[in-house]
Design a protein around this motif. Structure first.
Motif, PDB file in Angstrom:
ATOM      1  N   SER A  38       1.328  -1.409   0.158  1.00 44.45           N
ATOM      2  CA  SER A  38       0.092  -2.191   0.102  1.00 44.45           C
ATOM      3  C   SER A  38       0.301  -3.642   0.532  1.00 44.45           C
ATOM      4  CB  SER A  38      -0.487  -2.173  -1.317  1.00 44.45           C
ATOM      5  OG  SER A  38      -0.852  -0.870  -1.699  1.00 44.45           O
ATOM      6  N   LYS A  85      -4.682  -1.752  -0.065  1.00 44.70           N
ATOM      7  CA  LYS A  85      -4.186  -0.431  -0.407  1.00 44.70           C
ATOM      8  C   LYS A  85      -4.210   0.575   0.736  1.00 44.70           C
ATOM      9  CE  LYS A  85      -5.819  -0.787  -5.201  1.00 44.70           C
ATOM     10  NZ  LYS A  85      -6.707  -0.185  -6.215  1.00 44.70           N
ATOM     11  N   SER A  86      -5.181   0.470   1.642  1.00 44.51           N
ATOM     12  CA  SER A  86      -5.384   1.537   2.618  1.00 44.51           C
ATOM     13  C   SER A  86      -5.899   0.978   3.929  1.00 44.51           C
ATOM     14  CB  SER A  86      -6.393   2.559   2.078  1.00 44.51           C
ATOM     15  OG  SER A  86      -7.659   1.939   1.915  1.00 44.51           O
ATOM     16  N   ARG A 143      -0.819  -0.359   8.744  1.00 45.00           N
ATOM     17  CA  ARG A 143      -0.499   0.954   8.177  1.00 45.00           C
ATOM     18  C   ARG A 143       0.777   0.964   7.354  1.00 45.00           C
ATOM     19  NH1 ARG A 143      -1.089   5.631  12.626  1.00 45.00           N
ATOM     20  NH2 ARG A 143      -0.196   6.743  10.837  1.00 45.00           N
TER      21      ARG A 143
END
Length: 417
Positions: A70, A92-93, A403
């Motif tokens: 993260s 987080k994503s 990523r």
């Protein structure tokens, strides 16, 4: 006043492979070994010491993301009282990254920014969880001024904050809530001029602002409403040149603008309309190098430009169209090291967010440029040089990835071997 100290967590950059022997068809075995070879090649390039045109012993010195994917960006970096500090962007994503770019709420997308300190061959986490507010997604800038190390955050819910520490362990928030305006969502610029701390703000509603403080606790507004143009939605960077403080803006429709102040009260515009083209939407990095002022730009369509001035008022373009590729959308960071100027890009591939590898250039005179790496030192998906610093005689380079977790590299100049 809030201070936090956290226990040590030493991490080291190293990849790992699992020894699994595949069974079944012959093509599966071949495919397995192809994957192993590719992984070995990637880890060798990323983790083993490398050499470039002017650098040697280029090595990864952290575990990716400091052990947490993260921590996408090594958002900021500074050398302070003999130690190296790195502030992260914590998302987080990948969908969270789009939320971050859009400036929407971070309540479900982040665990809060972290700050790490380099100690020997390992790292100590000195701030986590966004200090006392997990919606502080990242520490955009770190800057050593006087006896303190200052940091500014981005917080799309409550407004940005200013932090500081005297010893690196105990941190306090000295400004919260975007200086009373939650639309001041991010501290973009952070600098020191004539005994004052300067913070440049992002405000997408009313235009960028600037706040100053003599003691780091009591703050005054120096400029607002985009310095006369609400299209200037952030103040990106500060640098001092020939006794003046310079600052650049982002202006999506009109092109970036460049200002200076000699008294901290009045601001003089010296560049506008993106210089040669309005697709130069932002002045990304400002730095003085060997008696000249350098200003790099953002241009997602044609590639970055780089402008240079001897007097701070008249500028010439020395690099254009992303120099080696139009996919080099901007020069994100520049840092002087061992008599050379090093410059790192944000590089995209046809606007596909997860792709692209940064390029690192260097120059001795500002005219002739050398490519140090064009593939992010072999790091897949690390599309930008987000931070740089000189520490302990080495050049430190922090990466950005949508990523993967951020990486931090160190390198030595070849002629210092």
């Amino acid at each position: 006043m809030i201070g936090k100290g956290f226990g040590k967590k030493s991490v080291h950059g190293a990849g790992s492979l699992f020894n699994v022997w595949p069974r079944g068809r012959g093509w599966a075995v071949v495919f397995f070994f192809v994957l192993i070879a590719a992984s070995l090649a990637l880890n060798s390039r990323a983790d083993d010491p490398l050499s470039t045109a002017t650098l040697t012993d280029v090595r990864l010195i952290n575990e990716e993301g400091f052990g947490d994917p993260s921590n996408k960006y090594a958002f900021s970096m500074a050398s302070f009282k003999g130690d190296l500090y790195v502030g992260t962007l914590n998302v987080k994503s990948l969908p969270g990254m789009f939320s971050f770019f859009a400036g929407t709420s971070g309540k479900r997308t982040t665990n809060g920014a972290e700050i790490w300190r380099r100690e020997g061959d390992g790292w100590t986490r000195v701030v986590d969880g966004g200090l006392d507010n997990p919606r502080n997604m990242g520490v955009r800038k770190l800057y050593a001024a006087g006896d303190y190390l200052y940091g500014v955050t981005n917080n799309h819910d409550d407004g940005m904050e200013v932090w500081r520490t005297r010893d690196g362990d105990d941190w306090e928030a000295v400004a919260t809530g975007g200086f009373g305006d939650k639309d001041n969502t991010s501290g973009r610029g952070l600098g020191w001029y004539k005994g004052m701390v300067y913070v440049g703000l992002e405000n997408r509603s009313e235009g960028a602002g600037i706040w100053t403080s003599a003691d780091g606790e009591n703050w005054e507004k120096a400029a607002d409403k985009g310095l006369g143009d609400k299209g200037n939605v952030w103040v990106s960077d500060f640098t001092e040149f020939k006794g003046r403080l310079y600052m650049g803006t982002l202006n999506i429709l009109g092109g970036f603008q460049l200002f200076y102040t000699a008294d901290g009260l009045s601001f003089v515009k010296v560049m506008e309309k993106g210089a040669a083209k309005k697709t130069n939407t932002a002045a990304m990095k400002l730095i003085a190098f060997k008696g000249r002022l350098y200003v790099s730009t953002m241009d997602f369509f044609r590639g970055f430009d780089l402008y240079v001035s001897d007097d701070g008022e008249n500028f010439e373009r020395v690099l254009e169209k992303g120099y080696t590729s139009r996919h080099n959308a901007y020069l994100w960071q520049m840092e002087e090291y061992n008599g050379r100027l090093y410059a790192g890009t944000y590089s995209h591939s046809d606007f596909t967010l997860p792709r692209g590898r940064f390029v690192l250039y260097s120059t001795e005179d500002g005219e002739k440029w050398t490519v140090e790496t064009d593939d992010a030192f072999g790091s897949a998906f690390h599309y930008g040089v987000r931070s740089m610093a000189v520490h302990d005689g080495k050049l430190i380079i922090g990466t950005a990835s949508p990523r993967r977790g951020c990486r931090v590299f160190e390198a030595r100049a070849k002629d210092l071997e």
